[in-house]
Design a protein around this motif. Structure first.
Motif, short mmCIF file in Angstrom:
data_model
loop_
_atom_site.label_atom_id
_atom_site.label_comp_id
_atom_site.label_asym_id
_atom_site.label_seq_id
_atom_site.Cartn_x
_atom_site.Cartn_y
_atom_site.Cartn_z
N TYR A 262 41.38 33.69 39.11
CA TYR A 262 41.38 33.17 40.68
C TYR A 262 39.89 32.34 40.76
O TYR A 262 38.73 32.54 39.61
N HIS B 232 44.99 44.19 39.06
CA HIS B 232 43.82 43.15 40.29
C HIS B 232 44.84 43.05 41.41
O HIS B 232 45.92 42.86 41.72
N PRO B 233 43.96 43.16 42.58
CA PRO B 233 45.11 43.38 43.94
C PRO B 233 45.66 41.38 43.92
O PRO B 233 46.81 41.40 44.72
N TYR B 234 44.46 40.47 42.94
CA TYR B 234 45.35 39.76 43.85
C TYR B 234 46.81 38.76 42.79
O TYR B 234 47.29 38.55 43.29
N CYS C 101 32.91 39.35 44.94
CA CYS C 101 34.28 38.87 44.36
C CYS C 101 34.83 38.01 45.33
O CYS C 101 34.91 37.59 46.19
N PHE D 214 37.43 36.88 45.59
CA PHE D 214 39.13 37.63 46.44
C PHE D 214 38.65 38.30 46.77
O PHE D 214 40.12 39.04 48.79
N ARG E 264 40.10 37.42 51.06
CA ARG E 264 41.79 37.28 51.34
C ARG E 264 42.07 38.97 50.25
O ARG E 264 43.26 38.94 50.71
N CYS E 265 41.32 40.18 50.58
CA CYS E 265 41.91 41.78 49.37
C CYS E 265 42.16 42.28 50.83
O CYS E 265 41.46 43.11 51.59
N GLN F 116 41.97 45.38 49.79
CA GLN F 116 41.49 46.78 49.27
C GLN F 116 40.33 46.72 49.11
O GLN F 116 39.49 47.67 48.67
N ALA F 117 39.55 45.54 49.49
CA ALA F 117 37.86 45.78 49.88
C ALA F 117 37.64 46.74 50.59
O ALA F 117 37.44 47.10 51.78
N CYS G 85 33.07 46.41 47.38
CA CYS G 85 32.84 44.83 46.83
C CYS G 85 32.14 44.16 47.07
O CYS G 85 31.94 43.03 46.86
N CYS H 133 37.91 43.88 38.53
CA CYS H 133 38.15 44.61 40.10
C CYS H 133 37.44 46.22 40.33
O CYS H 133 37.13 47.32 39.06
#
Ligand code: SF4
Length: 324
Positions: A231, A250-252, A285, A287, A290-291, A293-294, A298, A316
């Protein structure tokens, strides 16, 4: 990977210096692949998969530059090899198959001439012997009537046939490592399945390691032993395919897996938002926007790839709340 790796990539970084800023196309990428095994390198378009492949072979053109890292093959760091030796290693030790064979094949040479040329330029064999080997190779990649085929030009072949010819060319010197960059993306599903099955069979025969670059997680599930998810120029999760696909950390990776069809699941959830531009990436990070769970942590430093289980690593902050 517990087996002895045939190829080891350590902290490989390739950046493109443009007048708009620095594009970090590959940022401290590390992985290994063992003989006879397949590593799937996955991620959305533009995440750095192909740049990583080109960097391994030192095929990056300006304004791109390999900033740092090591690529170990047979005890040699390819990034330090003199150009003459590197040319010998390419093709003979490590070969690359691209998605679009029309741009890789020479349009004014017959198939037989260009495949034989690859062999005679690397090995001390007569042209007749090289042509005999080419005919054998074409049969091996599932192309019947090789004598007739060798007299044809690339434009006279179908897309599937051209891709098989590219595979024959890549395998002509029996490389230890094959990098296949979206090798079947442009083909219809039936031809894709045939070519992948042939690739697998040839891998077993030659004991070759394969790095399979694709955005198709179904292809990875069918072909690969290990997977590395990229990513925004970095690997965010890496591990055995069964583990990563069954228990993505990983959330992605989780979002990617939810976006592809699976037997017994009706709802597909696309990954929300767009991948970031690799130009001037944030320090945190990538991501984050778009995450789902951020959290507050983060917004700190970019998370490092760290072990979360045997052979399984992810990058993460949520996975290491106290240490991060
Ligand atoms: S570090 Fe934070 S923003 Fe990045 S993937 Fe993990 S939870 Fe999401």
């Amino acid at each position: 990977m517990s087996l002895v790796p045939v190829l080891k990539v350590n902290n490989l970084s390739t950046h493109f210096h443009t007048r708009h800023g620095v594009i970090k196309a590959a940022d401290r990428v590390s992985f290994t692949v063992a003989a006879g095994k397949t590593l799937g390198l996955v991620g959305e378009s533009g995440c750095g998969k192909s740049v990583t492949a080109l960097s391994i072979l030192r095929l990056i053109e300006p304004p791109g530059r390999i900033l740092s890292g090591e690529v170990w093959l047979n005890g040699c760091n390819l990034l330090k090899l003199p150009p003459g030796q590197l040319r010998q290693v390419r093709g003979r030790e490590i070969a690359l198959v691209f998605q679009d064979p029309l741009t890789s094949l020479n349009p004014v040479l017959t198939i037989g001439t260009q495949l034989a040329e690859t062999i005679v330029s690397h090995e001390e064999v007569s042209r007749a012997e090289a042509r005999r080997r080419v005919a054998e190779l074409l049969l091996r990649v599932g192309l019947p009537d090789p004598e007739r085929l060798m007299r044809l030009y690339p434009f006279q072949l179908s897309g599937g046939m051209r891709q098989r010819v590219m595979m024959a060319m890549a395998l002509s010197l029996r490389p230890k490592v094959l990098i296949a960059d979206e090798p079947t993306t442009a083909l219809d599903v039936t031809v894709q399945a045939q070519i992948l099955a042939e690739l697998k069979r040839l891998q077993e025969e030659l004991g070759m390691a394969i790095i399979l670059i694709t955005h198709d997680l179904g292809v990875v599930a069918a072909m690969a032993d290990e997977v590395a998810v990229m990513y925004a120029g970095s690997i965010v999760e890496r591990g055995p395919v069964a583990q990563v696909f069954d228990r993505p950390a990983h959330p992605y990776t989780r979002a990617l897996l939810r976006s592809v069809p699976r037997l017994g699941r009706e709802e597909l959830v696309p990954v929300v938002g767009q991948p970031p531009l690799l130009l001037n990436l944030p320090a945190h990070c990538a991501f984050l926007p778009r995450c789902p769970q951020a959290g507050a942590a983060c917004w700190g430093e970019k998370p490092e790839l760290r072990e979360i289980g045997p052979g399984h690593a992810a990058a993460c902050h949520r996975l290491f709340p106290r240490a991060s």
